[in-house]
Write a protein that holds these residues in place. Structure first.
Motif, PDB file in Angstrom:
ATOM      1  N   LYS A  69     -10.419  -3.002   0.771  1.00 36.37           N
ATOM      2  CA  LYS A  69      -9.342  -3.749   1.344  1.00 36.37           C
ATOM      3  C   LYS A  69      -9.768  -4.912   2.197  1.00 36.37           C
ATOM      4  N   PRO A  70      -9.076  -5.797   2.502  1.00 36.91           N
ATOM      5  CA  PRO A  70      -9.535  -6.993   3.514  1.00 36.91           C
ATOM      6  C   PRO A  70      -9.441  -6.555   4.799  1.00 36.91           C
ATOM      7  N   THR A  71     -10.369  -6.997   5.734  1.00 40.72           N
ATOM      8  CA  THR A  71     -10.621  -6.640   7.056  1.00 40.72           C
ATOM      9  C   THR A  71      -9.272  -6.766   7.657  1.00 40.72           C
ATOM     10  N   VAL A  72      -8.383  -7.729   7.708  1.00 36.67           N
ATOM     11  CA  VAL A  72      -7.328  -7.785   8.123  1.00 36.67           C
ATOM     12  C   VAL A  72      -6.012  -6.641   7.833  1.00 36.67           C
ATOM     13  N   SER A  75      -7.605  -4.285  10.844  1.00 31.62           N
ATOM     14  CA  SER A  75      -7.295  -5.024  12.057  1.00 31.62           C
ATOM     15  C   SER A  75      -5.946  -5.060  12.614  1.00 31.62           C
ATOM     16  N   LEU A  76      -5.064  -5.449  11.879  1.00 33.30           N
ATOM     17  CA  LEU A  76      -3.669  -5.595  12.118  1.00 33.30           C
ATOM     18  C   LEU A  76      -2.671  -4.316  11.813  1.00 33.30           C
ATOM     19  N   ASN A  77      -3.351  -2.967  11.993  1.00 33.58           N
ATOM     20  CA  ASN A  77      -2.604  -1.889  11.570  1.00 33.58           C
ATOM     21  C   ASN A  77      -2.858  -1.044  12.831  1.00 33.58           C
ATOM     22  N   PHE A  78      -1.769  -0.798  13.707  1.00 31.88           N
ATOM     23  CA  PHE A  78      -1.723  -0.204  14.793  1.00 31.88           C
ATOM     24  C   PHE A  78      -2.317   1.399  14.731  1.00 31.88           C
ATOM     25  N   ILE A  79      -1.882   2.067  13.680  1.00 32.20           N
ATOM     26  CA  ILE A  79      -2.480   3.298  13.335  1.00 32.20           C
ATOM     27  C   ILE A  79      -3.898   3.349  13.202  1.00 32.20           C
ATOM     28  N   PHE A  80      -4.405   2.295  12.458  1.00 36.99           N
ATOM     29  CA  PHE A  80      -5.744   2.288  12.572  1.00 36.99           C
ATOM     30  C   PHE A  80      -6.410   2.286  13.719  1.00 36.99           C
ATOM     31  N   LEU A 139      -1.207   7.791   6.423  1.00 36.54           N
ATOM     32  CA  LEU A 139       0.121   6.792   6.792  1.00 36.54           C
ATOM     33  C   LEU A 139      -0.593   5.412   6.676  1.00 36.54           C
ATOM     34  N   MET A 140      -1.786   5.203   7.313  1.00 38.64           N
ATOM     35  CA  MET A 140      -2.601   3.817   6.920  1.00 38.64           C
ATOM     36  C   MET A 140      -2.488   3.349   5.472  1.00 38.64           C
ATOM     37  N   ALA A 141      -3.000   4.408   4.499  1.00 37.64           N
ATOM     38  CA  ALA A 141      -3.214   4.006   3.244  1.00 37.64           C
ATOM     39  C   ALA A 141      -1.867   3.836   2.522  1.00 37.64           C
ATOM     40  N   LYS A 142      -0.641   3.965   3.318  1.00 40.10           N
ATOM     41  CA  LYS A 142       0.796   3.510   2.458  1.00 40.10           C
ATOM     42  C   LYS A 142       1.137   2.544   3.281  1.00 40.10           C
ATOM     43  N   GLY A 143       0.172   1.888   3.987  1.00 44.36           N
ATOM     44  CA  GLY A 143       0.666   0.482   4.629  1.00 44.36           C
ATOM     45  C   GLY A 143       1.664   0.755   6.114  1.00 44.36           C
ATOM     46  N   ILE A 144       1.727   1.778   6.312  1.00 40.49           N
ATOM     47  CA  ILE A 144       2.651   1.981   7.511  1.00 40.49           C
ATOM     48  C   ILE A 144       1.611   1.829   8.636  1.00 40.49           C
ATOM     49  N   GLY A 145       2.247   1.029   9.752  1.00 41.28           N
ATOM     50  CA  GLY A 145       1.712   0.560  10.912  1.00 41.28           C
ATOM     51  C   GLY A 145       1.192  -0.813  10.823  1.00 41.28           C
ATOM     52  N   HIS A 146       1.335  -1.396  10.028  1.00 40.11           N
ATOM     53  CA  HIS A 146       0.785  -2.948   9.859  1.00 40.11           C
ATOM     54  C   HIS A 146       1.794  -3.914  10.607  1.00 40.11           C
ATOM     55  N   PHE A 147       1.198  -4.323  11.639  1.00 37.16           N
ATOM     56  CA  PHE A 147       2.124  -5.335  12.408  1.00 37.16           C
ATOM     57  C   PHE A 147       1.698  -6.653  12.218  1.00 37.16           C
TER      58      PHE A 147
END
Length: 148
Positions: A69-72, A75-80, A139-147
């Motif tokens: 996956k791209p760095t962004v 980087s733009l995921n608060f769960i990460f 959660l992150m793998a499902k795209g949850i937390g992306h801001f």
């Protein structure tokens, strides 16, 4: 593609090594231990440290190296960011037990050493936090937390 698979494999194996070593430390820990027993835990703690460093290096490579996956995405995921913070917290919590094991592993092998209660609590807290991280990864793998 092959490099990414190898990196993900190392990441996964490092996670297993971290969990296995922390659980082993917790199961072997007693209120009083001989220096010989402490030396065994110190060796396991060394495996834990190497696995944590490997996990960190591989994780940073996956994140910033453009593999998968791209760095962004990260980087733009608060769960990460929570996940990374929890990993760093575990590292900080592990400092006191590691120093204790290193300081008390040498000497007369049969000498008995009292283990501070704080070591038990720190290991348990590390394990608790460690078991939250996979939930966050899912959660992150499902795209949850992306801001972004």
């Amino acid at each position: 593609m092959t490099t990414e698979i190898l990196l993900r494999y190392l990441h996964f194996i490092s996670i297993f090594a971290i969990v296995g070593s922390l659980v082993s430390e917790h199961l072997l820990l007693k209120k009083t231990m001989t220096r010989k027993e402490i030396k065994k835990i110190a060796i396991i703690d060394g495996v834990y440290g190497m696995a944590a460093l490997t996990l960190l290096a591989v994780g940073l490579t996956l994140w910033l190296g453009g593999y998968g996956k791209p760095t962004v995405f990260y980087s733009l995921n608060f769960i990460f960011h929570i996940k990374i913070t929890l990993f760093a917290t575990i590292g900080i919590l592990s400092i006191y037990p590691t120093v204790f094991f290193i300081k008390n592993r040498k000497g007369d092998h049969e000498e008995v050493v009292a283990i501070p209660k704080s070591i038990f609590m720190l290991l348990r807290l590390e394990l608790l936090i460690l078991f939250i991280i996979p939930l966050l990864a899912g959660l992150m793998a499902k795209g949850i937390g992306h801001f972004g």
